[in-house]
Design an enzyme around this catalytic site. Sequence first.
Site, PDB file in Angstrom:
ATOM      1  N   HIS A   1       0.832  -1.208   0.000  1.00  0.00           N
ATOM      2  CA  HIS A   1       0.000   0.000   0.000  1.00  0.00           C
ATOM      3  C   HIS A   1       0.869   1.261   0.000  1.00  0.00           C
ATOM      4  CE1 HIS A   1      -3.128  -2.796   1.279  1.00  0.00           C
ATOM      5  NE2 HIS A   1      -4.025  -1.846   1.138  1.00  0.00           N
TER       6      HIS A   1
ATOM      7  N   ASN B   1       7.950  -4.309   3.820  1.00  0.00           N
ATOM      8  CA  ASN B   1       6.522  -3.982   3.849  1.00  0.00           C
ATOM      9  C   ASN B   1       5.861  -4.397   5.157  1.00  0.00           C
ATOM     10  OD1 ASN B   1       3.887  -3.249   2.882  1.00  0.00           O
ATOM     11  ND2 ASN B   1       3.531  -5.400   2.375  1.00  0.00           N
TER      12      ASN B   1
END
Length: 323
Positions: free
Chosen positions: A165, A197
Amino acid sequence: MVRVGKIFLQFGTLTGVGLGGWFAGKHFERLNDEKDDSIFLNVNIKRKPCLPIFGTVSAASPIVTANDHANMGAKLSVPGSRITQIMKYGFPSLDNVRSFEDYVLSYDRRNRVAHWVFEHLTKEKIHLKNNVDRSKCEFIVDKSIHPFFRSENSDYKGSGYDRGHLAAAGNHKICQKHIEETFLLSNMAPQVGRGFNRDSWNRLEKYVRSLTNIYKDVYVCTGPLYLPKLEADGKKYVRYEVIGNNHVAVPTHFYKVVVGETADNKLEMEAFVMPNTPIDDKAPLKNFQVPPESIERAAGLLFFDNLSREKLNKINGKSVSWK
């Protein structure tokens, strides 16, 4: 005499053609005025505040004709006031800007990854509502992006990279639709999973959310970088991997530029760059702070362009004197 006559005849013909064209142009002009700009009758153009194109065209809402299909550009219905809040201090660029319910992005059609994503956070807006469930969210293709330029879930399958994201899902828990829109693939970039991440990048996202306990408003710009590296031959090269049939670019680094606004309207900025590699989770976030202008030069963007840097009290935690 015959030759002179031919010259006069040619001159007269050219003059007649010129005058005829002028009269035809004036007639066409008058018809257009009477039709009240009929060339734009089938185009949806709405006035929206604080958007910097022409004064009538929203940079964050695509112009869509009545017969457009879904896969050729989505008709995005976004309150202009929310866009104004998010983009209060200016657009970093105006390339393929798309607006959603709670964030705005600029899409890089060549690399199939956003140039930047902009968010506006407050303590109230990041509060989890009981009816919001992240587990119901699915990664979906963004049909507002032309099929030639968008990424697909198949691009990530077997690549070894996470769908990372840019606008963090945890920043948009006030409404189910808001969190679902963060799972659009236009908001994703290939990120190393373990060590990045799911770890250090996640720590940075949590840190940004924690700033809402200090500032009444937090503005966040996030995006990818493709930075050069000195190779063995002594030359610098920009090298990055691409994944899938759509050749989705894997950024070498990611950045976040954050501005916090206090209750008494004081402004402070922090800027971070992290390499897209496994990072020791014990490494302090301050290790990744960089001068904001270094990101601007590398990304080709201007962050918070409507905000004079002289109004910033601090940059990366250090008081700034502009004298």
